[in-house]
Write a protein that holds these residues in place. Structure first.
Motif, PDB file in Angstrom:
ATOM      1  N   THR A  68      10.073  -6.790 -13.424  1.00  0.00           N
ATOM      2  CA  THR A  68      10.639  -5.565 -12.866  1.00  0.00           C
ATOM      3  C   THR A  68       9.949  -5.268 -11.534  1.00  0.00           C
ATOM      4  O   THR A  68       8.785  -5.613 -11.335  1.00  0.00           O
ATOM      5  N   VAL A  69      10.678  -4.615 -10.633  1.00  0.00           N
ATOM      6  CA  VAL A  69      10.134  -4.244  -9.321  1.00  0.00           C
ATOM      7  C   VAL A  69       9.803  -2.758  -9.367  1.00  0.00           C
ATOM      8  O   VAL A  69      10.655  -1.920  -9.658  1.00  0.00           O
ATOM      9  N   VAL A  70       8.567  -2.424  -9.074  1.00  0.00           N
ATOM     10  CA  VAL A  70       8.096  -1.044  -9.070  1.00  0.00           C
ATOM     11  C   VAL A  70       7.788  -0.653  -7.633  1.00  0.00           C
ATOM     12  O   VAL A  70       7.074  -1.361  -6.927  1.00  0.00           O
ATOM     13  N   THR A  71       8.350   0.488  -7.206  1.00  0.00           N
ATOM     14  CA  THR A  71       8.078   0.993  -5.862  1.00  0.00           C
ATOM     15  C   THR A  71       7.078   2.127  -5.974  1.00  0.00           C
ATOM     16  O   THR A  71       7.318   3.119  -6.657  1.00  0.00           O
ATOM     17  N   LYS A  72       5.932   1.958  -5.319  1.00  0.00           N
ATOM     18  CA  LYS A  72       4.890   2.981  -5.354  1.00  0.00           C
ATOM     19  C   LYS A  72       4.358   3.162  -3.943  1.00  0.00           C
ATOM     20  O   LYS A  72       3.892   2.205  -3.317  1.00  0.00           O
ATOM     21  N   ASN A  73       4.450   4.414  -3.420  1.00  0.00           N
ATOM     22  CA  ASN A  73       4.011   4.737  -2.059  1.00  0.00           C
ATOM     23  C   ASN A  73       4.711   3.870  -1.013  1.00  0.00           C
ATOM     24  O   ASN A  73       4.101   3.425  -0.043  1.00  0.00           O
ATOM     25  N   GLY A  74       5.975   3.573  -1.242  1.00  0.00           N
ATOM     26  CA  GLY A  74       6.742   2.777  -0.283  1.00  0.00           C
ATOM     27  C   GLY A  74       6.491   1.289  -0.361  1.00  0.00           C
ATOM     28  O   GLY A  74       7.060   0.519   0.392  1.00  0.00           O
ATOM     29  N   ARG A  75       5.651   0.852  -1.298  1.00  0.00           N
ATOM     30  CA  ARG A  75       5.361  -0.584  -1.435  1.00  0.00           C
ATOM     31  C   ARG A  75       6.016  -1.097  -2.711  1.00  0.00           C
ATOM     32  O   ARG A  75       5.935  -0.471  -3.765  1.00  0.00           O
TER      33      ARG A  75
END
Length: 111
Positions: A68-75
């Motif tokens: 899965t792809v997790v987006t955290k703080n724009g990353r």
């Protein structure tokens, strides 16, 4: 491969009958009475319970993961998530070669 022994006691003539007062070399009448039902018992194991699972696609493995792809703080960060739903156990598997049961009471090789 599963090293658990059986939960019953006194199946083999060499095991104690429970009280602890009998010498280990004697075979008691109670022990012989239990053995009459096990005339066809063999010390070999021909099947075992498998620890593998089938997933929805038919793949066979111990564990299944989904990326899965997790987006955290724009990353964006890829992360593996373990799948535990919709898995079917493989069940009982025949062994290629017979194994000796863990409760077999005879020493096979003394070092």
């Amino acid at each position: 491969m599963g090293g658990s022994g059986s939960k019953t006691k006194g199946v083999w003539p060499f095991s104690s009958s429970g009280a602890g007062g009998d010498p280990p070399g004697e075979v008691t009448e109670q022990c012989l009475a239990r053995l009459k039902g096990f005339k066809n018992a063999t010390p070999f194991v021909f099947t075992r319970k498998s620890s593998l699972y089938f997933d929805e696609d038919g793949d066979l493995a111990h564990e299944f993961y989904e990326e899965t792809v997790v987006t955290k703080n724009g990353r964006k960060k890829a992360k593996l998530k373990r799948i535990q739903k919709n898995l079917i156990p493989q069940g009982i598997v025949n062994l290629d070669h017979p194994r000796i049961h863990v409760d077999f009471p005879v020493i096979l090789c003394e070092i």
